[in-house]
Structure formats: C-alpha cells, structure tokens
Design a protein around this motif. Structure first.
Motif, PDB file in Angstrom:
ATOM      1  N   MET A   1      25.319 -28.743  30.460  1.00 32.98           N
ATOM      2  CA  MET A   1      26.234 -29.868  30.287  1.00 32.98           C
ATOM      3  C   MET A   1      27.395 -29.457  29.387  1.00 32.98           C
ATOM      4  O   MET A   1      27.226 -28.664  28.462  1.00 32.98           O
ATOM      5  N   ASP A   2      28.567 -30.002  29.668  1.00 30.32           N
ATOM      6  CA  ASP A   2      29.751 -29.695  28.870  1.00 30.32           C
ATOM      7  C   ASP A   2      29.510 -30.098  27.412  1.00 30.32           C
ATOM      8  O   ASP A   2      29.017 -31.193  27.132  1.00 30.32           O
ATOM      9  N   PRO A   3      29.837 -29.226  26.448  1.00 29.23           N
ATOM     10  CA  PRO A   3      29.546 -29.514  25.030  1.00 29.23           C
ATOM     11  C   PRO A   3      30.324 -30.688  24.464  1.00 29.23           C
ATOM     12  O   PRO A   3      30.027 -31.141  23.354  1.00 29.23           O
ATOM     13  N   ARG A   4      31.329 -31.194  25.187  1.00 29.26           N
ATOM     14  CA  ARG A   4      32.108 -32.322  24.679  1.00 29.26           C
ATOM     15  C   ARG A   4      31.481 -33.676  25.006  1.00 29.26           C
ATOM     16  O   ARG A   4      31.882 -34.703  24.438  1.00 29.26           O
ATOM     17  N   VAL A   5      30.508 -33.698  25.934  1.00 26.36           N
ATOM     18  CA  VAL A   5      29.967 -34.972  26.408  1.00 26.36           C
ATOM     19  C   VAL A   5      29.208 -35.699  25.303  1.00 26.36           C
ATOM     20  O   VAL A   5      29.428 -36.894  25.052  1.00 26.36           O
ATOM     21  N   ARG A   6      28.294 -35.020  24.628  1.00 29.54           N
ATOM     22  CA  ARG A   6      27.457 -35.680  23.626  1.00 29.54           C
ATOM     23  C   ARG A   6      28.253 -36.189  22.426  1.00 29.54           C
ATOM     24  O   ARG A   6      28.074 -37.350  22.031  1.00 29.54           O
ATOM     25  N   PRO A   7      29.121 -35.372  21.811  1.00 31.87           N
ATOM     26  CA  PRO A   7      29.886 -35.921  20.673  1.00 31.87           C
ATOM     27  C   PRO A   7      30.823 -37.052  21.070  1.00 31.87           C
ATOM     28  O   PRO A   7      31.040 -37.978  20.289  1.00 31.87           O
ATOM     29  N   LEU A   8      31.373 -36.992  22.292  1.00 28.96           N
ATOM     30  CA  LEU A   8      32.232 -38.084  22.758  1.00 28.96           C
ATOM     31  C   LEU A   8      31.414 -39.368  22.918  1.00 28.96           C
ATOM     32  O   LEU A   8      31.850 -40.452  22.489  1.00 28.96           O
ATOM     33  N   THR A   9      30.239 -39.251  23.518  1.00 28.77           N
ATOM     34  CA  THR A   9      29.376 -40.426  23.696  1.00 28.77           C
ATOM     35  C   THR A   9      28.947 -40.996  22.349  1.00 28.77           C
ATOM     36  O   THR A   9      28.959 -42.213  22.144  1.00 28.77           O
ATOM     37  N   PHE A  10      28.583 -40.117  21.412  1.00 31.16           N
ATOM     38  CA  PHE A  10      28.175 -40.581  20.089  1.00 31.16           C
ATOM     39  C   PHE A  10      29.319 -41.314  19.385  1.00 31.16           C
ATOM     40  O   PHE A  10      29.111 -42.375  18.777  1.00 31.16           O
ATOM     41  N   SER A  11      30.521 -40.761  19.460  1.00 32.13           N
ATOM     42  CA  SER A  11      31.674 -41.370  18.792  1.00 32.13           C
ATOM     43  C   SER A  11      31.962 -42.759  19.346  1.00 32.13           C
ATOM     44  O   SER A  11      32.233 -43.703  18.593  1.00 32.13           O
ATOM     45  N   ILE A  12      31.889 -42.907  20.662  1.00 30.90           N
ATOM     46  CA  ILE A  12      32.191 -44.198  21.287  1.00 30.90           C
ATOM     47  C   ILE A  12      31.102 -45.218  20.971  1.00 30.90           C
ATOM     48  O   ILE A  12      31.401 -46.392  20.697  1.00 30.90           O
ATOM     49  N   ARG A  13      29.862 -44.796  20.945  1.00 32.89           N
ATOM     50  CA  ARG A  13      28.785 -45.718  20.591  1.00 32.89           C
ATOM     51  C   ARG A  13      28.876 -46.127  19.130  1.00 32.89           C
ATOM     52  O   ARG A  13      28.602 -47.289  18.780  1.00 32.89           O
ATOM     53  N   ARG A  14      29.272 -45.201  18.276  1.00 30.37           N
ATOM     54  CA  ARG A  14      29.456 -45.537  16.851  1.00 30.37           C
ATOM     55  C   ARG A  14      30.638 -46.486  16.676  1.00 30.37           C
ATOM     56  O   ARG A  14      30.579 -47.423  15.865  1.00 30.37           O
ATOM     57  N   TRP A  15      31.708 -46.267  17.418  1.00 28.40           N
ATOM     58  CA  TRP A  15      32.862 -47.175  17.369  1.00 28.40           C
ATOM     59  C   TRP A  15      32.483 -48.563  17.847  1.00 28.40           C
ATOM     60  O   TRP A  15      32.872 -49.570  17.247  1.00 28.40           O
ATOM     61  N   ALA A  16      31.716 -48.652  18.929  1.00 29.80           N
ATOM     62  CA  ALA A  16      31.304 -49.947  19.460  1.00 29.80           C
ATOM     63  C   ALA A  16      30.440 -50.696  18.456  1.00 29.80           C
ATOM     64  O   ALA A  16      30.550 -51.922  18.324  1.00 29.80           O
ATOM     65  N   GLN A  17      29.604 -49.968  17.733  1.00 28.10           N
ATOM     66  CA  GLN A  17      28.765 -50.608  16.725  1.00 28.10           C
ATOM     67  C   GLN A  17      29.603 -51.179  15.590  1.00 28.10           C
ATOM     68  O   GLN A  17      29.394 -52.319  15.155  1.00 28.10           O
ATOM     69  N   SER A  18      30.574 -50.402  15.114  1.00 27.42           N
ATOM     70  CA  SER A  18      31.422 -50.860  14.010  1.00 27.42           C
ATOM     71  C   SER A  18      32.332 -52.006  14.446  1.00 27.42           C
ATOM     72  O   SER A  18      32.748 -52.819  13.613  1.00 27.42           O
ATOM     73  N   SER A  19      32.644 -52.083  15.740  1.00 30.80           N
ATOM     74  CA  SER A  19      33.497 -53.158  16.256  1.00 30.80           C
ATOM     75  C   SER A  19      32.715 -54.418  16.592  1.00 30.80           C
ATOM     76  O   SER A  19      33.309 -55.433  16.954  1.00 30.80           O
ATOM     77  N   GLY A  20      31.387 -54.358  16.486  1.00 29.70           N
ATOM     78  CA  GLY A  20      30.565 -55.519  16.801  1.00 29.70           C
ATOM     79  C   GLY A  20      30.359 -55.741  18.285  1.00 29.70           C
ATOM     80  O   GLY A  20      29.945 -56.826  18.697  1.00 29.70           O
ATOM     81  N   LEU A  21      30.614 -54.722  19.099  1.00 28.14           N
ATOM     82  CA  LEU A  21      30.427 -54.866  20.543  1.00 28.14           C
ATOM     83  C   LEU A  21      28.960 -54.735  20.941  1.00 28.14           C
ATOM     84  O   LEU A  21      28.524 -55.348  21.912  1.00 28.14           O
TER      85      LEU A  21
END
Length: 278
Positions: A1-21
C-alpha cells in the motif's frame, strides 16, 4: 500500500474528531469507517490514482486470496499489492493531498451521487439517504445510512472551512519565519482553528439565534424596552427589526380597538340609564 494512505487517513479522522463530526457513541453522525471510505474513494479519483478500485483487486486475486464467510459474503481480493501492477505516478505530498481531499468533497454532489469503492466511481444514488457509500463487501447496503441530512451538510461545510484554512496557509507562505511562529500554522491550525474564522450553519447548532422573550423586556416601571443584542448577521438583524415593528403596529391597533370598544360600551350604558330614569 502507498505509504501516504495511512497518515492521510489518520489526519482526516483526527480533524473530524476535533471538528465534532465524529462521536464515540452511535448516532446520526458519520463514522470513522465511512470517513476511511471517503479517503479511499478520493485517492481513486485523482488524475494519477493512488489506490485501485476493489474490482481491480478482486480480478487480481489468487487462489490463496479466496475468502468466503459463513454467511456467504465474498471477501476475496488480492492481498499482495505488488501483484496488482498498479504503479502510481502521483507525486503529491501529504499536505497537498490533504488540501485536495477537502476541495474534492466541498464540491461533491452527495445529494444525487453514491460512492462506490468497488467500481471506483460515483453512481446514481438508489435511495434518499443523505449520504450513500456502497458497502464494499455487501454492495446492496449503505454503510453511511445512519448519517442525517444535517450531519451531511455539516461535513460539507467543515471540509470547505478546512480548505479555506489550508489555502490561507499557502497565501501566508510569504510571511517571515518570526511572523509564522507567532500564529497557528499547518495541520495544527485545523485542530485549533479560531471559532470566528469558520462559517457554521447556526440552524444546526442552536435552536434559535435569539429568544423571542429577549425581543421585548419589561423595565421596572412597566414600559417595554428593547435589549441591546449584537447580531452577527445583518439579515437577521433586519428580520428582527421588522418583527418588532409589526408587533408594535399590532399592539397599537389592539389598544385603539379596545379603547374604541370601551368608549362605545360606556356610551351605550349611559344612554340606557338615561332612558330608565325617564
């Protein structure tokens, strides 16, 4: 798997959590699994895709990759990504992919289109769910069926706000190092963005922008006074002022009609008394 997939997914999930989504409790909000599906679909839609469609992985499956559950669900797909012959020519950095993710979903037509990771493309939505993400394993199901229309709208607005924040980072790249150190920057700016810098639909977060009881208050002497309310929206301020004017007009008409009625009643009473005295 491309090494960018996991950190990108983690960042977006962390952003969604901080945004209350997202929320740890089940409900009408989007789940982390649905968010991960959104990330995967986005990576399939790039001009230079980073991830292949699931159907491509199914076709490349070997005998050792066959998986059938007790319920008859087919989980067969190629586990060895090197056998897919899917070299990605995409050279975007993680920060660039993050901005592109927010821009992509700020324009996505959730109202009419369904997301299919299996086909790697958008399909016509088969029902009236606010968000439709085809279940990769059971394709007749919608993994985001729980998401309400309000939460889908919140997602669209939050990704737009996040895109604006990251775009402003590009515009501020000309600032000196000292000036950039004095303010939030980069990915952290998404997690600690000031409340005034984003646009939120107040109708989804507050029952009312102002209570009706606050429009007219009684002073100590019984007179009606108008409280000082700071309206952030000029349209709302104009609407409140028109409501006040209409209410005053109706109250004035009621007073005049009651006065007229009282006068007429008093006159008729005095006339009847005069006749009786005669």
């Amino acid at each position: 798997m491309d090494p960018r997939v996991r950190p990108l997914t983690f960042s977006i999930r962390r952003w969604a959590q901080s945004s209350g989504l997202t929320n740890p409790s089940p409900g009408r909000w989007i789940t982390n699994f649905s968010l991960s599906c959104l990330v995967m679909y986005f990576l399939q839609q790039l001009r230079q895709p980073i991830l292949p469609s699931i159907s491509t992985m199914v076709k490349a499956a070997a005998t050792a990759d066959i998986r059938i559950t007790e319920d008859g669900i087919n989980c067969t797909f190629a586990r060895d990504m090197d056998r897919l012959s899917f070299p990605s020519r995409n050279t975007s950095s993680l920060s660039e992919l993050l901005l592109q993710f927010f821009e992509f979903y700020s324009q996505f037509d959730f109202h009419n289109r369904a997301i299919s990771l299996n086909e790697g493309r958008a399909l016509a939505k088969p029902d009236h769910s606010a968000m439709y993400i085809v279940n990769p394993l059971e394709q007749l199901l919608n993994v985001s069926k729980n998401v309400s229309l309000e939460e889908c709208e919140r997602l669209r607005i939050e990704v737009r706000n996040a895109a604006w924040i990251l775009e402003s980072e590009v515009e501020n790249s000309s600032l000196s190092k000292h000036e950039r150190q004095e303010q939030s920057w980069g990915l952290l700016n998404l997690f600690k963005h000031p409340e005034k810098s984003v646009i939120r639909p107040n109708m989804f977060f507050k029952p009312r922008m102002v209570e009706v009881s606050d429009l007219f208050e009684k002073s100590q002497n019984g007179a009606t006074t108008t409280p000082l309310v700071n309206y952030k929206n000029s349209t709302v301020r104009q609407q409140v002022q028109s409501i006040k004017a209409a209410a005053r007009s109706e109250l004035k008409q009621l007073r005049e009609s009651s006065t007229t009625t009282a006068t007429a009643t008093s006159s008729s009473t005095s006339t009847s008394k005069t006749k009786r005295s005669r």
